[in-house]
Design a protein around this motif. Structure first.
Motif, mmCIF file in Angstrom:
data_model
loop_
_atom_site.group_PDB
_atom_site.id
_atom_site.type_symbol
_atom_site.label_atom_id
_atom_site.label_comp_id
_atom_site.label_asym_id
_atom_site.label_seq_id
_atom_site.Cartn_x
_atom_site.Cartn_y
_atom_site.Cartn_z
ATOM 1 N N TRP A 80 -8.544 6.899 -1.597
ATOM 2 C CA TRP A 80 -8.505 8.356 -1.578
ATOM 3 C C TRP A 80 -9.760 8.966 -2.185
ATOM 4 N N ASN A 116 0.877 -1.179 0.000
ATOM 5 C CA ASN A 116 0.000 0.000 0.000
ATOM 6 C C ASN A 116 0.916 1.232 0.000
ATOM 7 N N ASP A 136 -5.742 1.514 -0.872
ATOM 8 C CA ASP A 136 -6.089 2.850 -0.381
ATOM 9 C C ASP A 136 -7.495 3.187 -0.886
ATOM 10 N N GLY A 146 -6.404 -2.914 6.805
ATOM 11 C CA GLY A 146 -7.296 -1.989 6.107
ATOM 12 C C GLY A 146 -8.722 -2.127 6.589
ATOM 13 N N THR A 194 0.849 4.300 -1.341
ATOM 14 C CA THR A 194 0.415 5.686 -1.147
ATOM 15 C C THR A 194 0.225 6.029 0.324
ATOM 16 N N GLU A 195 0.104 4.997 1.170
ATOM 17 C CA GLU A 195 0.006 5.223 2.610
ATOM 18 C C GLU A 195 1.200 4.621 3.349
#
Length: 542
Positions: A499, A89, A497, A267, A91-92
């Motif tokens: 977003w 993951n 993610d 998550g 982007t995080e």
């Protein structure tokens, strides 16, 4: 994980060529030409679950090319990255290790730290607490045993626990389960009508403990409770938090011993295996909850260790890509023929669409191919009398997953055999239409025969299990999780993610001020401003 454009692979190009010659194929002929088709295109998992994918628009060449695509897109390596705790993951900057939560017998490391002990510690804490509540020894502020559990969450903190407690209702104990997710006060107020503050526990599930809808509902529940209890010290008997954030629940007034933690590598839509599943354990007990975890673990092992040619989640993922990206079929239906499973489609609507509903690839570029499909569905024969007309004769072809147990939890006259006869009939009718010889005369010798014609050639997967048990439900959920993951790898997107939900949340915060204060001079687009003005006008004259 590798960053590759799937459409530039040799397999994708070969699939395009294959599709041009195969697209007119009909299931009726495919079955006539191969008497062993069912045997070749079905897999029996642990003698508990049969996955029949023979009624799909595929042949040996299709599967071979699709499997080569998975290899070219490095799916086996991505699976190892997932289970080894790599930070996929990106982007995080997080790992995706929900699978560790159901691995009860092995040491699990993350960033060179043994995390198995933490997982077992939380599981033991859940077990201790749920045993006390179920046995009646956990008492409310007036000394009465608990009768009702209210889970307050949204998204993965609601859909998962709600779906599982419904699906496993035959294993349910005496406790009454309630789920509140909608910030619309109606849902919470309707729950208030059914419960007593003396005998109710509230579990507030929020990873950050800042989710607006969840905290609003939690604050209202606290206010309602204190109206009767009239002592903030009594919150200790009735309010619990499941969160990664310790500080916020403490500020809310929840006792430190009543906070069940989980981790940033879990998550939200994969969190029911964690302490977010506390309401599940309270509903079915710790023994059944562990069976549920073991079922998921069994599917994990199948996913890791089984060759691609016999790997159920991978094959389902590849067949889905075949329809989504080559046939341009944009939706998939999940149709459980078991009333207890009625929330299963909604759960994987979120699981799939929030994971793979992305238009930016892992290199940061706009994708040039279709990513996640639209997922929807409904339970049992109800759906037949709602939208099956479109499935059979509509202009849109919608691949469907049919799921059913051979044995029902509720035996009554011939109910289940009628249910299963409908279940088998629908996949047969969708596949072969009115080509079946013993029906042809019904459709030819009629003035309106053209309207009664069924072309068939509508693809389905048939998933049969012995019975919906905690173990089998765990298997099924993990199967779909891994299907989604596999498709995300091949789509070259970040599946973990979300977003896309953030912008609306931020705009809502700004709009809240304009709705609360009509003299707020922030200006919006003419439509939004017009709606705000009408809101204030109607409130003024009300």
């Amino acid at each position: 994980m590798k960053n590759l454009n799937p459409t530039c692979t040799a397999s994708w190009k070969k699939l395009n060529k294959h599709f041009e010659t195969f697209k007119t194929a009909h299931l009726y002929k495919l079955f006539n030409d191969d008497v062993n088709r069912f045997k070749k295109f079905s897999i029996l998992f642990e003698n508990k679950i049969l996955v029949d994918f023979s009624k799909n628009l595929i042949d040996n060449t299709t599967l071979r090319l699709l499997i080569n695509l998975a290899k070219e897109m490095h799916v086996p390596e991505a699976i190892l990255d997932l289970f080894n705790g790599e930070k996929i993951n990106k982007t995080e900057n997080r790992a995706v290790l929900h699978t560790a939560l159901r691995n009860l017998n092995n040491d699990i490391y993350y960033e060179n730290k043994l995390i198995s002990n933490e997982i077992h510690s939380i599981l033991k804490k859940m077990e201790y607490f749920s045993n006390k509540v179920i046995s009646g020894s956990w008492l409310g502020y007036t000394g009465k045993s608990i009768t009702d559990i209210v889970n307050i969450g949204i998204g993965g903190s609601d859909l998962g626990p709600c779906m599982v407690t419904e699906a496993l209702r035959p294993y349910k104990n005496h406790l009454n389960m309630h789920f509140v997710s909608n910030v619309d006060a109606t849902q919470l107020i309707e729950v208030f009508k059914k419960i007593s503050p003396e005998t109710t526990i509230f579990i507030i599930c929020s990873k950050t403990f800042t989710t607006q809808e969840t905290i609003m509902n939690a604050c209202s529940a606290k206010k309602w409770f204190l109206k009767y209890a009239q002592n903030i010290l009594f919150l200790k008997n009735h309010f619990f938090a499941v969160s990664m954030n310790i500080k916020k629940p403490l500020q809310f007034g929840i006792d430190i011993s009543n906070i069940f933690t989980f981790w940033d590598w879990v998550g939200g839509r994969y969190s029911l295996w964690s302490a977010v599943g506390l309401s599940i354990m309270l509903s079915i007990g710790c023994k059944n909850f562990k069976k549920f975890l073991k079922g998921a673990y069994a599917m994990d092992q199948h996913f890791i260790n089984t060759p691609l040619e016999k790997n159920i989640p991978i094959l389902l993922a590849l067949i889905g890509i075949w329809y989504n990206n080559f046939y341009n079929m944009e939706t998939e239906a999940i149709l459980p023929y078991d009333q207890y499973m009625h929330r299963f489609p909604a759960y994987f609507q979120q699981g799939n669409m929030e994971s793979n509903g992305k238009c930016i690839d892992r290199t940061g570029k706009l994708v040039e191919w279709q990513t996640g499909p639209i997922i929807w569905g409904e339970s049992g024969t109800n759906s037949q009398h709602a939208f099956f007309q479109l499935l059979h004769q509509g202009t849109k072809i919608i691949p469907c997953d049919f799921i059913a147990p051979i044995f029902s939890h509720n035996v009554l006259d011939e109910h289940h055999i009628i249910l299963l006869s409908n279940f088998f009939a629908q996949t047969q009718a969708l596949a072969f239409g009115s080509n079946l010889n013993f029906f042809k005369k019904d459709y030819v010798n009629s003035k309106y025969s053209i309207y009664k014609n069924f072309e068939g050639n509508r693809p389905t997967n048939t998933i049969l299990c012995k019975k919906i048990t905690p173990y089998i439900l765990g298997c099924l959920i993990a199967m779909y999780e891994h299907k989604i993951f596999t498709q995300g790898v091949i789509f070259n997107i970040y599946s973990f993610d979300q977003w896309g939900v953030e912008l609306g949340k931020k705009l809502a915060q700004k709009l809240y001020l304009s709705l609360k204060n009509k003299y707020n001079f922030r200006k919006f687009d003419s439509s939004t401003q017009g709606l705000i003005d009408l809101y204030h006008n109607w409130n003024f004259f009300n």
